[in-house]
Design an enzyme around this catalytic site. Structure first.
Site, short mmCIF file in Angstrom:
data_model
loop_
_atom_site.label_atom_id
_atom_site.label_comp_id
_atom_site.label_asym_id
_atom_site.label_seq_id
_atom_site.Cartn_x
_atom_site.Cartn_y
_atom_site.Cartn_z
N HIS A 162 -1.30 7.30 -0.38
CA HIS A 162 0.14 6.97 -0.33
C HIS A 162 0.41 5.50 -0.61
CE1 HIS A 162 0.96 10.97 1.05
NE2 HIS A 162 0.34 10.82 2.19
N ASP A 196 -5.12 16.66 -1.07
CA ASP A 196 -4.55 16.45 0.26
C ASP A 196 -3.29 17.32 0.39
OD1 ASP A 196 -4.59 14.09 2.59
OD2 ASP A 196 -2.55 14.78 2.16
N HIS A 198 -0.51 16.40 1.39
CA HIS A 198 0.65 15.62 0.98
C HIS A 198 0.49 15.13 -0.46
CE1 HIS A 198 0.26 15.08 5.43
NE2 HIS A 198 1.57 15.31 5.40
N ASP A 285 -6.19 18.10 5.56
CA ASP A 285 -4.99 18.54 6.29
C ASP A 285 -4.39 19.81 5.70
OD1 ASP A 285 -4.35 16.98 4.09
OD2 ASP A 285 -3.07 15.57 5.18
C1 SP5 Z 1 -3.01 10.35 4.29
C2 SP5 Z 1 -2.00 11.31 4.86
O1 SP5 Z 1 -2.30 12.50 5.01
N1 SP5 Z 1 -0.83 10.80 5.25
C3 SP5 Z 1 0.16 11.66 5.78
C4 SP5 Z 1 1.32 10.92 6.33
C5 SP5 Z 1 2.31 11.91 6.89
N2 SP5 Z 1 3.14 11.31 7.84
C6 SP5 Z 1 4.19 12.17 8.29
C7 SP5 Z 1 4.53 11.83 9.69
C8 SP5 Z 1 5.25 12.91 10.42
C9 SP5 Z 1 4.34 13.56 11.45
N3 SP5 Z 1 4.43 12.91 12.73
C10 SP5 Z 1 3.83 13.69 13.81
C11 SP5 Z 1 2.90 12.82 14.62
C12 SP5 Z 1 2.29 13.56 15.76
N4 SP5 Z 1 1.19 12.79 16.30
ZN ZN Z 2 -2.13 14.24 3.97
#
Ligand code: SP5
Ligand code: ZN
Length: 341
Positions: A162, A196, A198, A285
């Site tokens: 990212h 990934d 994302h 993920d």
């Molecule tokens: C590298 C990668 O997989 N980055 C992913 C970033 C996604 N962030 C989204 C955040 C929303 C989720 N928050 C929930 C946190 C619970 N610990």
């Molecule tokens: Zn990710």
């Protein structure tokens, strides 16, 4: 081509635990951070149980070459700021600089807003040190590939995909895949396949106008999931990079059976461009147990994924991106690596 454990080199960052974000901010609330040291610790413990040989990268030995690469793929202002700023506590952005092209000064939380896109990606006292070690690991991995090693894997943190040219986020600071891609691109065409959960928006951004590094990403539809503002099918590259980017946005709850034909289409797209090197941005993920994602891939499937990738028959550098089930992440990595053996 069969690759045994002996022909597979695995590097890891020895100091990654020094970067340990406590929380991210979502909708004004602090929630526990997902990108934590136990992710990589679980992978390393599982690999040791399975008797894989692991090579630690302890220190930065090619700092000048690294900085040359980093200032090619990232905005030099961003790199010099990161290198010269020494926060004594976690910095979260307070204001995002979309108002002008000048770099804003003031409190570090204002300065961080020059370069950051979200409140999930704090700057910690040791972020630069750890990110630079992972960068060194990518450099070493790229050199191994150039020396004829058929498969090199890097287990490191923080992740990278990212991190864009001048705007970073999503737990990422330096784009690890892009570091190796930049190095390898001096010797041939590179394809980066990002699996990934994302979208690999940072990697796409860095190479969007280049034909010598192809970028392809399979991910959750950004109209539904992070990074929200990039990852659609109609993003195909610009100028020299026209048609050198390919996105596969997917619906929720994708199964092994639904994922496989998409992976095959991605491989077909990559092979039609005849690259010389393959980099896999491996996010785990996509697993059914992941706490922040909603695909349904199984542990066994990662082995099939790796076998499918080998159809490309290219020197392959695998780099860890996301994956937040600290229980399953090690087993999933082993399953993937078994697909290469
Ligand atoms: C590298 C990668 O997989 N980055 C992913 C970033 C996604 N962030 C989204 C955040 C929303 C989720 N928050 C929930 C946190 C619970 N610990
Ligand atoms: Zn990710």
């Amino acid at each position: 081509m069969e690759i045994g454990k002996g022909q597979m080199k695995i590097f890891y960052t020895a100091n990654h635990q020094l970067h340990s974000p406590e929380f991210e901010v979502f909708n004004g609330e602090q929630v526990p951070h997902s990108e934590i040291p136990s992710r990589v610790e679980n992978i390393l413990a599982t690999l040791r149980e399975e008797e894989y040989e692991l090579t630690p990268v302890e220190s930065v030995t090619n700092e000048q070459e690294l900085l040359n690469i980093l200032t090619t793929i990232h905005d030099p202002n961003y790199i010099s700021w990161l290198q010269s700023t020494h926060p004594t506590e976690a910095i979260y952005p307070s204001v995002f600089n979309f108002l002008n092209q000048q770099l804003l000064h003031g409190h570090l939380s204002i300065q961080w807003g020059n370069f950051c896109t979200d409140m999930f990606t704090p700057l910690l006292p040791n972020t630069w040190t750890v990110a630079l070690t992972t960068a060194q690991t990518m450099y070493a991995a790229g050199q191994e590939i150039l020396n004829g090693q058929p498969n090199v894997t890097v287990i490191g943190r923080p992740p990278g995909h990212h991190a864009g040219r001048s705007r970073i986020g999503g737990y990422c600071y330096l784009n690890n895949a892009a570091i190796a891609a930049q190095l390898l691109s001096e010797k041939g065409t590179v394809a980066i396949l990002d699996v990934d959960y994302h979208h690999g928006n940072g990697t796409q951004d860095i190479f969007y106008d280049r034909a010598d590094v192809l970028t392809c990403s399979i991910h959750a539809d950004p109209r539904r999931k992070f990074p929200y503002f990039a990852g659609l099918e109609n993003e195909t590259g610009v100028r020299a990079g026209k048609k050198s980017n390919k996105n596969f946005p997917l619906a929720a709850e994708i199964t092994n059976e639904q994922y496989q034909p998409v992976l095959e289409e991605a491989i077909h797209w990559i092979s039609s461009h005849k690259p010389n090197f393959l980099i896999i941005s491996l996010g785990l993920d996509t697993h059914e147990s992941d706490p922040i994602a909603d695909f349904k891939l199984t542990t066994e499937y990662y082995q099939k994924m790796a076998r499918t990738l080998q159809q490309l028959n290219l020197p392959t550098l695998v780099v860890l991106e996301g994956g937040y089930s600290t229980e399953a992440i090690g087993r999933n990595m082993v399953s993937f690596l078994k697909g290469f053996s």
